[in-house]
Design an enzyme around this catalytic site. Structure first.
Site, short mmCIF file in Angstrom:
data_model
loop_
_atom_site.label_atom_id
_atom_site.label_comp_id
_atom_site.label_asym_id
_atom_site.label_seq_id
_atom_site.Cartn_x
_atom_site.Cartn_y
_atom_site.Cartn_z
CG ASP A 43 22.22 23.20 -3.82
OD1 ASP A 43 22.36 22.07 -3.35
OD2 ASP A 43 22.73 23.57 -4.90
N PRO A 44 19.74 24.89 -0.45
CG PRO A 44 20.48 24.66 1.75
CD PRO A 44 20.77 24.19 0.34
#
Length: 297
Positions: A43-44
């Site tokens: 995920d970012p």
């Protein structure tokens, strides 16, 4: 523009604030490889290890995806978010702070589960569409539980204010955000992931990875020197050295006779090498080894 020939694995330490696809995009521009892909999305907000496959190593990605993954996660109790991490909107809050022994009890319980409901912002498909796309479109949908293996779930430290650091080792399809959510619900205090670092992926370790900004400053020579060989990503498979005549058969996709020195069972896969380079992944079919994947290295 002519493509550069890179064959192998490049281990990247992803910073927070960018997607896994962003990592691929910037290194594709930097290296201009024939092919590039990554194994396992982060995920970012997450940081840590992303193995990038370059050139013929992309054909080995399915094997690495089956490997165990290890994470170190900071979980915060007292709130539930719609993304199960710190980037989401708060849905519920609680004033209750669990005690350490309660955390340990919950970790023991969830270390023995073999199913999990992925987060709504995950990349799993729901009726043919990615869950995160449905989430962004404010669609109402449910995700079914999926089978996973939890190999280890242990407490590294706990702050009485409600912050726990845990070690999580799982199979493909395991989500730390789901663990945080489920642990919080189990304890009745809610919870989400505050920080997440992937430390290992199969045979690869974060200690071997290079920070993305440093990679972007590397010369072409340094990039080559940091590549891991293709077979490093598939350590579970045995290997053998094939003769020049066999190599010609393999290059044409034809089977070769299984050497009597090779001890593998029916259907088992094996890596074929010639003069130190990987030329294919084969499988046993009776007295023969047949080509599963041909690698042009």
């Amino acid at each position: 523009m002519q493509k550069n020939i890179f064959n192998g694995w490049l281990l990247v330490d992803k910073p927070a604030g960018i997607t896994s696809a962003d990592v691929v995009r910037v290194l594709k521009k930097k290296m201009n490889p024939t092919k590039i892909g990554h194994a396992g999305t982060l995920d970012p907000d997450a940081t840590g290890l992303i193995p990038l496959a370059l050139g013929e190593a992309t054909k080995a990605i399915p094997y690495l995806l089956k490997s165990k993954k290890k994470y170190e996660a900071t979980l915060l109790y007292g709130m539930k978010t719609d993304t199960d991490d710190a980037s989401g909107n708060i849905l519920k809050a609680s004033c209750y702070t669990p005690r350490k022994n309660e955390i340990l009890e919950a970790l023991k319980y969830y270390s023995e589960v073999n199913f999990q409901v992925p987060p709504k912002v995950s990349a799993v498909k729901v009726e043919g569409k990615r869950a995160y796309k449905r989430f962004k479109a404010n669609e109402n949908f449910q995700i079914s539980a999926r089978s996973i293996e939890v190999y280890e779930l242990s407490l590294l430290s706990y702050d009485e204010r409600g912050e726990a650091i845990v070690h999580f080792e799982c199979s493909k399809g395991g989500y730390v955000r789901s663990i945080a959510r489920d642990l919080g619900d189990f304890l009745g205090c809610f919870g989400y992931v505050k920080k997440l670092v992937r430390t290992e992926y199969g045979p690869f370790n974060l200690r071997e990875a290079v920070h993305l900004p440093d990679l972007l400053d590397f010369s072409e020579e340094n990039l080559y020197s940091n590549l891991k060989v293709i077979e490093a990503g598939i350590p579970a498979l045995k290997s053998f050295e094939c003769h020049a005549d066999d190599l010609k058969h393999l290059e044409n996709g034809r089977p070769i006779k299984c050497p009597i020195t090779i001890n593998i069972s029916e259907g088992e896969e094996i890596v074929a090498k010639h003069e130190g380079r990987v030329v294919g992944i084969l499988f046993k079919d009776g007295l023969f080894l047949k080509v599963r994947r041909k690698l042009n290295t």
